[in-house]
Design an enzyme around this catalytic site. Sequence first.
Site, PDB file in Angstrom:
ATOM      1  N   SER A  47       0.782  -1.157  -0.140  1.00 56.81           N
ATOM      2  CA  SER A  47       0.040   0.030   0.115  1.00 56.81           C
ATOM      3  C   SER A  47       0.969   1.182   0.014  1.00 56.81           C
ATOM      4  CB  SER A  47      -0.888  -0.093   1.216  1.00 56.81           C
ATOM      5  OG  SER A  47      -1.851   0.982   1.119  1.00 56.81           O
ATOM      6  N   ASP A 214      -5.485  -4.135  -1.939  1.00 56.80           N
ATOM      7  CA  ASP A 214      -4.681  -3.806  -1.077  1.00 56.80           C
ATOM      8  C   ASP A 214      -3.843  -4.916  -0.513  1.00 56.80           C
ATOM      9  OD1 ASP A 214      -3.158  -2.942   1.336  1.00 56.80           O
ATOM     10  OD2 ASP A 214      -4.554  -1.162   1.455  1.00 56.80           O
TER      11      ASP A 214
END
Length: 350
Positions: A47, A214
């Site tokens: 991320s 993610d």
Amino acid sequence: MDGSRSNGFHKADAVFEGGGVKGIGLAGALEAFEAAGFRWQNVAGTSAGAITAALVAADYSAREIRRVMDEDVDFARFMDPTPYGRLPWVGPWLSLLFTRGMFQGDYFLATLRRLLSRKFEKEYVTFGDLILPKEPGDSEEDYCRRYKYRLRVVVSDLTCNELLVLPQDAARLGHDPDTLEVALAVRMSMSIPFFFRPVVVQDRHADKAHWLVDGGMLSNFPIRLFDAPLGEVPAWPTFGFLLAEPGSDEPANERIRGLVSMTRAMVHTMTGAHDRKALAEADKRRIVKVPTGTYRATDFRLTKDGRDWLYDSGYRAAEAFLREWSFAGYITERAPETAERRQAAMSSAA
């Protein structure tokens, strides 16, 4: 301070935790390490950590990253609405229903492409542009597994219910690791569920599409990614950079009132809790904890004062860490865990 040196610099690997806009603190920590003479060999992240890692792999210095954040990135535009999202009141929820995310993520993708193209003078930078030369002592297996690509990006594949480390796992998506675009891989990794649309990639060798989000869903802090095999003394250290909220070592008490607060709590849990319970004591002594105050991963309207505070917090935390750290101590601390892991592997084999 001691350690593996090359051209007067200390070699090291780095793993960056995800955490949305809090990742600004990672750049501050990097500046302290650069001032101490460290230069990064292999880097990885999830991320926001993947964003930092990608810029480091492209040879951005910490000060350049800070300048980029001040001059080139409008964090508020990260919340770029879908066509549905422009409708008042119900827009974000219609986006979530029909596009699987409140925001498109297109502004982020275009921004990262532009930043990478500055360093490589090409429109689309691929992992093939980040290949390191093979050292004489590296085996082919070790080289491909640990050293070949300077950057690793952690992604969650919802279609196959598995963790992917790109580019090594690009073949699982039906793609060539060398031709996989770096900015697109990072866009996959920062696709916070419900906030950003997932990235959908068509498998070139199978009749299926991979829905990618993610990496923090499965591994937000893969600190052991570059570790030496059992029984092998590392040639240089691996440092982890962890985003630490006040009381992050204690269970949080989220107040769930409805869909919005539940979504926020899910993101907070995902980006703040993964991998931490599995950290051994030796791992903790190679981790820089960057205090992030009350800021949250999705505070995209962060002010300049907020950005400066996070950056300075990272610098101070890394500076304090380095005053106590030495490579000799690192080797000593890693030895007990290495022996323990070797024994566990032998017991498992038996």
